[in-house]
Each structure stands twice: as structure tokens, then as C-alpha cells.
Design an enzyme around this catalytic site. Structure first.
Site, PDB file in Angstrom:
ATOM      1  N   SER A 200      30.682 -41.364 -44.324  1.00  8.73           N
ATOM      2  CA  SER A 200      31.568 -41.719 -43.217  1.00  8.73           C
ATOM      3  C   SER A 200      32.234 -43.056 -43.529  1.00  8.73           C
ATOM      4  O   SER A 200      31.708 -43.849 -44.323  1.00  8.73           O
ATOM      5  CB  SER A 200      30.768 -41.843 -41.914  1.00  8.73           C
ATOM      6  OG  SER A 200      31.545 -42.409 -40.868  1.00  8.73           O
ATOM      7  N   TYR A 213      23.501 -44.544 -36.878  1.00 13.17           N
ATOM      8  CA  TYR A 213      24.388 -43.687 -37.663  1.00 13.17           C
ATOM      9  C   TYR A 213      24.945 -44.431 -38.876  1.00 13.17           C
ATOM     10  O   TYR A 213      24.915 -43.935 -39.997  1.00 13.17           O
ATOM     11  CB  TYR A 213      25.536 -43.196 -36.778  1.00 13.17           C
ATOM     12  CG  TYR A 213      26.501 -42.254 -37.459  1.00 13.17           C
ATOM     13  CD1 TYR A 213      26.151 -40.929 -37.682  1.00 13.17           C
ATOM     14  CD2 TYR A 213      27.764 -42.682 -37.861  1.00 13.17           C
ATOM     15  CE1 TYR A 213      27.034 -40.057 -38.290  1.00 13.17           C
ATOM     16  CE2 TYR A 213      28.644 -41.820 -38.472  1.00 13.17           C
ATOM     17  CZ  TYR A 213      28.280 -40.502 -38.682  1.00 13.17           C
ATOM     18  OH  TYR A 213      29.159 -39.640 -39.292  1.00 13.17           O
TER      19      TYR A 213
END
Length: 371
Positions: A200, A213
């Protein structure tokens, strides 16, 4: 191409970057700072220009791919795309009997096989490996690509998130990737194929409430870089896919059934003392900010991400890293877009601004009143 940006746009920005670099160099030849700026523009121009270089295309016939996290989101769509272009597809699903996985029966061809795969379980991953290995041998195929796509997200400030939640996110996003990679390395080395690992943009910079995350994706990003170094001697390529604001097209937008349930999840995970410090309105505001981001700021079409994955799988010379997230992410030099070249006080400004948007915790409100 990893975005919808056309070649003419790349040409224009290449010319602009190189022109700025030349201009700064000519007008301030004795200034070290100016020459540094010129170098940045020149490198940015070269970064954009390399996107115009053809990298060749392989044929999918005789090749198989294994993809994790195919129940929904990127994995689901990638499995169908790979099936459509002719790959033998093994779609790893956490819930193989679930409604999402069963859609493959009507949407996919006989080349697509659902494989039960819980990336947090050694036994499940080894069973998936056994099924894939036996099938490719029987069908005389090569396992060409292993796509580590499975991932989850959880939100909340560090003080609010229980340790078991941090461990769960790491177990799926990081250790799950490692577990699958180690299981499938022999087959990928045998075919001189490739690994495609989804991380990401939050692996390089992460907003408040995204610690669980972000840290899991940064660890996965570093793991993928080292994997690329170590696989080079075997002729195996490793590509990293870094999607930007595509939460609306993944399970992030379906974290639970409703905004209220998500806020309840955060609240119920906090001990009583922490609940008193922050207060329920503050937790509700966190959830509202995340919901607004998914609703108003996220892309609703994840096709550019799937295009990047396909390029990483099929290109003769795949990129090391695909930053997918619109014009700026595709044009700018990755280290600039990640803030790595900015001083911390400067890169902190947008993050602190987003933190301020969450409001004020209950305990701090009381303290301010007493003062």
C-alpha cells in the site's frame, strides 16, 4: 500502464521536468541548492520517461497463477481477469463456500479453481500448495506467478487498539505473505516466474488511526524488497503493487455491516479507563472521518490496480514497484511522493491537520475547561 494516464501526458510531463531542470541549471550554475533542485527535476523527468519504454509481453498459455484473497476486492477481479486472458487460475479464498467465492462458478471458466486458503494457517497454506502442485504437474503447467493479495484493515488510535488486533493485522498482511511465499518459492524458482506482492502507499506514510495497517504494509514492503534481491540469482522477479485510495473497492468499505458497528468495534475493544479518556463522541468522529474518506475521496474503479497486477505478471521486464493512485502518484518520483525527501516538520503538517480534524478527546476537553 498502472494508471489511466495516456502516453501524451507522460511526454508532456517529461518535457516539463527536464525543461525545469535545464532552466534551473543554466540560471543558477553556482548555487548548490539550485543544482540539487535541478537534479531532482531531471531524475523526475527520467522516472516519467521510462514509463514510455515498451517492456514486452508474455503469453499466458501453459502458465498458472496462484492468488490469495480472492473472496472479494482486487483478488476477485484479478482472478477473473487472469482467467479471461488464458491463465490457469488458482483462486485462494478464505471462505471457499461463501457467496463471493461461489460467484466464480458463473463468472469464471473451467480454468479457474477455487482453493481454500487461510493465510494465517500453516496447515491451510500447505494444503493449498499441495493442491496447486499436484494440479500443475498433472496438467503439465508451470506455476508462473504467486500473487500475495490477501489483506485486512483495522482502524483506531494506538491507545484504543488492543494488542490482539495489532497481531491479527500483522498475521494476515505480513506473516500471511511470508507464509505463502515460503511455501510457493520452490515452484516459482522452477518456472523462473515471479511474485507479485500487494502492499500500500501507506507502507511509506500513514495517517493517524492507521498504525496497525500501515506497519503491517511497511513490513510487507521491506520483505518484498529483500525477496527481490534474493530471488534475482534464480531468475525470479518480484514486483510490489502499492495501491492508493482504492478503499471503496475493497473490504475496507465493508469493514463491518455499518458505520455504527465499526464504531462499536473500536469502542468495545477499549478498556473502561481508555473509554473515559476519549469518550464515545471522539470514537464516532474517527469512524465518520473514515467513512467520509471512503465515500468521497476514494476511487470507485479499481481497474488501474488490476492493470498493474497484470503488467507485473505478464511483462517481460516488470517494474519493481507499481504506485497506483492517479496522476500525481504515477508521475512523481516515488521517494518524493512518500515524503522521504522532505524534513519531518514539513511532512508532519498534513498528518497533524488530519489529526486535528478528529476533534478533542473527552479528557482533554475537561482539562481545557478547567484551565
Amino acid at each position: 500502464m498502472e494508471t489511466c494516464v495516456g502516453p501524451h501526458t507522460y511526454i508532456i510531463f517529461t518535457i516539463l521536468f527536464l525543461s525545469f531542470a535545464y532552466g534551473v541549471h543554466i540560471f543558477e550554475p553556482d548555487s548548490i541548492s539550485a543544482q540539487c533542485i535541478a537534479l531532482i527535476f531531471a531524475l523526475s523527468g527520467l522516472h516519467v520517461a521510462q514509463k514510455l519504454i515498451p517492456r514486452g509481453r508474455l503469453k499466458p498459455e501453459g502458465r498458472a497463477v496462484f492468488i490469495t484473497g480472492c473472496d472479494t476486492g482486487f483478488g476477485h477481479k484479478l482472478a477473473l481477469r487472469c482467467d479471461q486472458i488464458g491463465f490457469r487460475v488458482f483462486a485462494g479464498c478464505l471462505l471457499p463456500d461463501g457467496a463471493d467465492a461461489q460467484e466464480f462458478s458463473s463468472e469464471g471458466s473451467k480454468r479457474l479453481t477455487i482453493v481454500p486458503c487461510d493465510v494465517t494457517s500453516d496447515d491451510s497454506v500447505l494444503a493449498a500448495k499441495k493442491l496447486v502442485s499436484e494440479t500443475v504437474i498433472n496438467e503439465k503447467l508451470d506455476l508462473w506467478a504467486c500473487v500475495n493479495n490477501a489483506g485486512i484493515t483495522r482502524i483506531g488510535e494506538i491507545d484504543m487498539v488492543p494488542m490482539e488486533v495489532f497481531k491479527k493485522v500483522m498475521e494476515v498482511n505480513t506473516f500471511g505473505m511470508i507464509r505463502v511465499t515460503k511455501a510457493f518459492i520452490p515452484m516459482i524458482i522452477r518456472s523462473k516466474g515471479r511474485f507479485v506482492n500487494v502492499t500500500s502507499v501507506m507502507a511509506r506514510w500513514c495517517n493517524p488511526t492507521g498504525s496497525a495497517y500501515g506497519m503491517s504494509k511497511m513490513a510487507a514492503d521491506i520483505f518484498s524488497d529483500v525477496l527481490r534481491y534474493e530471488m534475482h540469482k534464480w531468475g525470479v522477479k518480484v514486483s510490489i503493487i502499492q495501491p492508493g485510495a482504492y478503499g471503496a473497492t475493497t473490504l475496507i468499505s465493508k469493514f463491518f455491516n455499518s458505520d455504527q458497528v465499526r464504531a462499536d468495534f473500536i469502542w468495545n475493544g477499549m478498556d473502561e479507563g481508555t473509554q473515559q479518556v476519549y469518550g464515545r463522541p471522539y470514537v464516532d468522529e474517527i469512524q465518520q472521518c473514515v467513512s467520509d474518506w471512503v465515500k468521497y475521496d476514494c476511487y470507485t474503479d479499481n481497474t488501474p490496480v488490476i492493470d498493474a497486477m497484470i503488467d507485473a505478471i505478464l511483462s517481460k521486464h516488470p517494474k519493481h514497484r507499481y504506485v497506483v493512485g492517479g496522476l500525481i502518484a504515477s508521475l512523481m518520483w516515488p521517494d518524493i511522493i512518500r515524503f522521504n525527501m522532505f524534513p519531518t516538520w514539513l511532512s508532519d503538517i498534513p498528518m497533524l491537520k488530519s489529526q486535528k480534524a478528529l476533534g478533542v478527546p473527552a479528557a482533554l476537553q475537561e482539562k481545557n475547561k478547567s484551565n
